[in-house]
Design an enzyme around this catalytic site. Structure first.
Site, PDB file in Angstrom:
ATOM      1  N   LYS A   1       0.816  -1.220   0.000  1.00 25.08           N
ATOM      2  CA  LYS A   1       0.000   0.000   0.000  1.00 25.08           C
ATOM      3  C   LYS A   1       0.851   1.274   0.000  1.00 25.08           C
ATOM      4  O   LYS A   1       0.629   2.182  -0.809  1.00 25.08           O
ATOM      5  CB  LYS A   1      -0.911  -0.025   1.227  1.00 25.08           C
ATOM      6  CG  LYS A   1      -1.576   1.295   1.560  1.00 25.08           C
ATOM      7  CD  LYS A   1      -2.428   1.183   2.801  1.00 25.08           C
ATOM      8  CE  LYS A   1      -1.613   1.056   4.059  1.00 25.08           C
ATOM      9  NZ  LYS A   1      -0.977   2.313   4.473  1.00 25.08           N
ATOM     10  N   THR A   2       1.815   1.340   0.908  1.00 25.38           N
ATOM     11  CA  THR A   2       2.622   2.559   1.028  1.00 25.38           C
ATOM     12  C   THR A   2       3.441   2.795  -0.232  1.00 25.38           C
ATOM     13  O   THR A   2       3.593   3.935  -0.689  1.00 25.38           O
ATOM     14  CB  THR A   2       3.550   2.464   2.259  1.00 25.38           C
ATOM     15  OG1 THR A   2       2.760   2.197   3.417  1.00 25.38           O
ATOM     16  CG2 THR A   2       4.319   3.751   2.463  1.00 25.38           C
TER      17      THR A   2
ATOM     18  N   ASP B   1      -4.611   8.148   2.658  1.00 21.18           N
ATOM     19  CA  ASP B   1      -4.192   6.852   3.188  1.00 21.18           C
ATOM     20  C   ASP B   1      -5.181   6.378   4.255  1.00 21.18           C
ATOM     21  O   ASP B   1      -5.816   7.200   4.925  1.00 21.18           O
ATOM     22  CB  ASP B   1      -2.789   6.998   3.801  1.00 21.18           C
ATOM     23  CG  ASP B   1      -2.140   5.656   4.110  1.00 21.18           C
ATOM     24  OD1 ASP B   1      -2.667   4.617   3.658  1.00 21.18           O
ATOM     25  OD2 ASP B   1      -1.109   5.651   4.802  1.00 21.18           O
ATOM     26  N   GLU B   2      -5.320   5.064   4.416  1.00 21.81           N
ATOM     27  CA  GLU B   2      -6.169   4.466   5.466  1.00 21.81           C
ATOM     28  C   GLU B   2      -7.598   5.032   5.437  1.00 21.81           C
ATOM     29  O   GLU B   2      -8.165   5.404   6.463  1.00 21.81           O
ATOM     30  CB  GLU B   2      -5.547   4.689   6.855  1.00 21.81           C
ATOM     31  CG  GLU B   2      -4.130   4.171   7.006  1.00 21.81           C
ATOM     32  CD  GLU B   2      -4.036   2.663   7.140  1.00 21.81           C
ATOM     33  OE1 GLU B   2      -5.044   1.988   6.893  1.00 21.81           O
ATOM     34  OE2 GLU B   2      -2.950   2.176   7.484  1.00 21.81           O
TER      35      GLU B   2
ATOM     36  N   GLN C   1      -9.881  -4.159   7.146  1.00 20.85           N
ATOM     37  CA  GLN C   1      -9.090  -3.759   8.309  1.00 20.85           C
ATOM     38  C   GLN C   1      -9.678  -2.528   9.001  1.00 20.85           C
ATOM     39  O   GLN C   1      -8.966  -1.807   9.697  1.00 20.85           O
ATOM     40  CB  GLN C   1      -7.635  -3.492   7.908  1.00 20.85           C
ATOM     41  CG  GLN C   1      -6.912  -4.730   7.415  1.00 20.85           C
ATOM     42  CD  GLN C   1      -5.435  -4.491   7.197  1.00 20.85           C
ATOM     43  OE1 GLN C   1      -4.656  -4.344   8.137  1.00 20.85           O
ATOM     44  NE2 GLN C   1      -5.031  -4.443   5.937  1.00 20.85           N
TER      45      GLN C   1
ATOM     46  N   ARG D   1      -0.879 -10.476  10.584  1.00 18.22           N
ATOM     47  CA  ARG D   1       0.377  -9.907  11.106  1.00 18.22           C
ATOM     48  C   ARG D   1       1.518 -10.913  10.973  1.00 18.22           C
ATOM     49  O   ARG D   1       2.682 -10.548  11.091  1.00 18.22           O
ATOM     50  CB  ARG D   1       0.243  -9.538  12.590  1.00 18.22           C
ATOM     51  CG  ARG D   1      -0.774  -8.473  12.978  1.00 18.22           C
ATOM     52  CD  ARG D   1      -0.705  -7.237  12.136  1.00 18.22           C
ATOM     53  NE  ARG D   1      -1.617  -7.359  11.003  1.00 18.22           N
ATOM     54  CZ  ARG D   1      -1.572  -6.582   9.921  1.00 18.22           C
ATOM     55  NH1 ARG D   1      -0.636  -5.666   9.811  1.00 18.22           N
ATOM     56  NH2 ARG D   1      -2.447  -6.731   8.941  1.00 18.22           N
TER      57      ARG D   1
END
Length: 713
Positions: free
Chosen positions: A33-34, A220-221, A251, A599
């Site tokens: 994503k980043t 973002d997010e 998420q 995770r």
């Protein structure tokens, strides 16, 4: 710079190059994503579609903003001037300083921290003679911030969002609070967004200015946005309509702090013709971990839909392990021994994590790792015995065991508030020194001699009498009964129940866990000595450590080995989500489970126990429904408390349990009962095998009917 697109997979490249019009990038866990967000930013600049100051890029944390700035600088070969890149609050503060005079401020306005906000609100409530015990100021502060998160200014609050605080005066106090902020030329954090949304809605010049300024918007997010953040983005995007939101609906786990999953789910309705790009190639986890997570989250109805698959060539790995254990003590021992084994096999402790649903769960694992000498850290919080509510409760216990403990007494004499101010404390200290007494005994002397007058005298006399009663209870029924009584009767539990901050429920759970810990010791003295030794042992040197945190705190992190304990109904999914009914809360719990599993890079180990201690008693536990929802072909089951039969449905599971059998004859409402810890009481409500009982000495509690005996009368 020509190779900045090299290494992107097909979906990532599509997300980077789709610059025109609204775009939603559904970025699953570990899908880059980043990288996509920063490469898209650089691509817009390198394609000469905009100058650096014509791109608005919004993140949720300063850390994310710094990381994005550094990556863009690297791709561009140097720093870019005039960037609008930062958090929602920092960007809105920058905007508001330019237009401050249009909302009754000057550009030098102050931004109050939470302590100053509460102090200001208390001044307003004191002037209105509000009873703080009945109407705690922090409850109103939390309500005001919820209104601001939804963009409601005073006078704009709909009937369905009203509050019964102070008999319906909450909006009046909100208006007074806002007026006082203006007088001080100050804002709080909620104002930064709310006031900018108000300006963009009502001032065409301000809106036109930002429409001409920003050619592109990157977010973002997006799944974590609340309503006022959503309004701000929608207003700004009405100009060029080149808005790209990156997020993962699977998420979205922060509804408790105002996040609205609907914001991402309705993106296509908000922006007709929007392009949806799904990033599904995961470069973090093994194939079994991804299959387990994808199969689990597919049970949610409120999602846009995507399926993670391995992006790595070496993605084959161990199956997800599900360990069924006899009780919570064996769970802690098992996790401890597994970690110790990994450590001895040269696995770095930095690559091991224990992820729990609620903060109270860390206590057993902390104590086990300390016993084994395994270094650990609590991420995003304090160690169990360092937490405020635990220190307060232990201070009460210290005074109970040793009245001469002046440090403990001074900590709790005004907790909860009893009107013991600086003058009263000074009087206590002076009397103690003059008579060579402890503060506790000085209090008894002053109360007996009439040294405290009026309401304060009555309150402190009551406190001294309570301590005597608690000591009698300690001698007669033991430390657990004494702790439960003092927390209830001192008003300490009521104080946290009245607190409306998001962490208050967790503090109450921690206090229950303290009661469970105390049940392992025969005497209060043994327990207090244990706490002192544990606290001393916690001062560990720097170096590799196991990470222990809540699932909420784990979002965005990754580890080679992840332990996921407590997967039982009522623990995970937690009881509140089950009590609320409906799918919304349960689906958020399932998203939290998805976050936990994803995770893990190499190993995900899920544990559940057949028995957990509730106060001093053992109670059977049912495995989490989320375990049922894992695909059998990618999990491996083991442990000492396996189901006797394969279960077609959750309720059919049979475990050997160490608990009292269910009661055949139901106890009716109105019956008088006896509980071995809480004493005599009367049933005021019944639901299944759960009874709400008004106990004569400890107030209302909910207990299982199998732990009470019916009495005559």
């Amino acid at each position: 710079m020509s190779d900045y697109l090299a290494g992107l997979n097909e979906a990532q490249r599509e997300a980077v190059e789709a610059t025109e019009g609204p775009v939603l990038v559904l970025a699953g866990a570990g899908t880059g994503k980043t990288r996509v967000l920063t490469t898209r930013f650089a691509h817009i600049l390198l394609s000469r579609k905009a100058f650096p100051n014509q791109i608005l890029s919004v993140t949720f944390t300063n850390k994310a903003a710094r990381e994005m700035r550094e990556r863009v600088t690297k791709i561009m070969g140097g720093p870019q001037e005039g960037l609008w890149l930062g958090t929602f609050h920092s960007l809105c503060a920058r905007m508001l300083r330019r237009w401050a005079n249009r909302v009754g401020l000057t550009s030098s306005f102050s931004i109050l921290d939470t302590d100053d906000q509460l102090r200001l609100l208390k001044q307003i409530l004191e002037a209105a003679r509000v009873d703080f015990k009945r109407w705690p100021p922090n409850a109103l502060m939390a309500q005001i911030q919820r209104w601001k998160d939804k963009g409601f200014m005073p006078g704009q609050i709909p009937a369905g969002e009203s509050s019964d605080y102070a008999n319906g005066r909450a909006e009046e106090f909100y208006a007074s609070y806002q007026a006082r902020l203006r007088q001080l030329n100050a804002v709080d954090f909620g104002d930064l967004l709310m006031l900018m949304v108000h300006l963009l809605k009502t001032d065409t010049e301000v809106l036109a200015h930002y429409h001409s300024t920003f050619r592109y918007i990157l977010v973002d997010e997006y799944q974590d946005t609340n309503l006022v953040q959503y309004y701000w983005l929608r207003l700004l995007a009405q100009g060029h309509k080149n808005i790209c939101c990156v997020g993962d609906d699977d998420q979205s786990i922060y509804s408790w702090r105002g996040a609205e999953i609907e914001n991402i789910l309705k993106f296509e309705r908000d922006f007709p013709g929007a392009k949806i790009v799904r990033l599904e190639a995961n470069y973090r986890s093994t194939a079994p971990i991804l299959a387990a997570a994808s199969h689990l989250i597919a049970h949610n109805e409120g999602r846009l839909g995507k399926t993670l698959h391995p992006g790595r060539k070496d993605a084959q790995g161990e199956k997800v392990e599900v360990i069924s254990l006899w009780d919570s003590e064996e769970e802690a021992r098992t996790v401890g021994s597994r970690i110790e084994s990994l450590w001895r096999s040269s696995h770095s402790l930095n690559e091991i994590a224990i992820l729990v649903r609620a903060g109270f769960q860390t206590r057993a694992f902390e104590e086990r790792l300390l016993t084994l000498g395994v270094p650990y850290r609590i991420v995003g919080g304090l160690r169990f015995y360092e937490r405020q509510e635990i220190r307060d409760a232990i201070a009460y216990l210290r005074v109970l065991a040793q009245p001469a403990d002046d440090l403990a007494f001074e900590r709790i004499v005004n907790v909860p508030k009893r009107g013991v101010g600086e003058s009263a404390l000074r009087n206590l200290h002076e009397t103690a020194r003059a008579t060579n007494l402890s503060l506790h005994d000085a209090l008894l002397k002053l109360v007996s001699d009439g040294g405290f007058k009026g309401k304060l005298g009555t309150t402190l006399r009551g406190l001294s009498e309570q301590f005597e009663a608690w000591r009698e209870l300690l001698a007669a029924q033991g430390p657990v009964a004494a702790l439960d009584a003092l927390l209830e009767e001192s008003g300490y539990i009521a104080m946290w129940k009245a607190d409306k901050s998001p962490d208050a429920p967790g503090r109450l759970e921690n206090l229950k866990e303290l009661s469970r810990a105390l049940a392992d010791f025969e005497t209060l003295a043994q327990f207090l000595e244990h706490v002192a030794l544990v606290t001393e042992a916690e001062t560990q040197e720097d170096g590799a450590k196991v990470s222990m945190m809540t699932l909420h705190g784990a979002k965005g992190l990754e580890f080679d080995n992840v332990f996921l304990p407590g997967w039982e109904e009522g623990v995970f999914p937690n009881q509140r989500s089950l009590d609320e009914g409906g799918n919304k809360s349960l689906e958020e719990e399932r998203r939290l489970a998805y976050v936990g599993i994803t995770r893990a890079r190499q190993r995900a180990i899920i544990l559940h126990a057949a028995n957990r201690r509730i106060y001093a008693n053992w109670q059977s536990s049912i495995p989490s429904r989320f375990i049922d929802e894992l695909p059998e072909d990618v999990i491996r089951r083991s442990g000492s408390a396996q189901p006797q039969n394969a279960r077609p449905a959750l309720a059919a599971t049979q475990f050997p349990v160490q608990s009292r059998p269910a009661r055949a004859n139901k106890i009716p409402v109105g019956a008088r009962v006896l509980h071995q810890t809480f004493g005599y009481g009367r049933v005021i409500a019944a639901e299944g095998d759960r009874l709400d009982i008004d106990f004569e000495t400890s107030g209302e509690k909910r207990v299982l009917d199998r732990f009470v005996e019916r009495q005559n009368g």
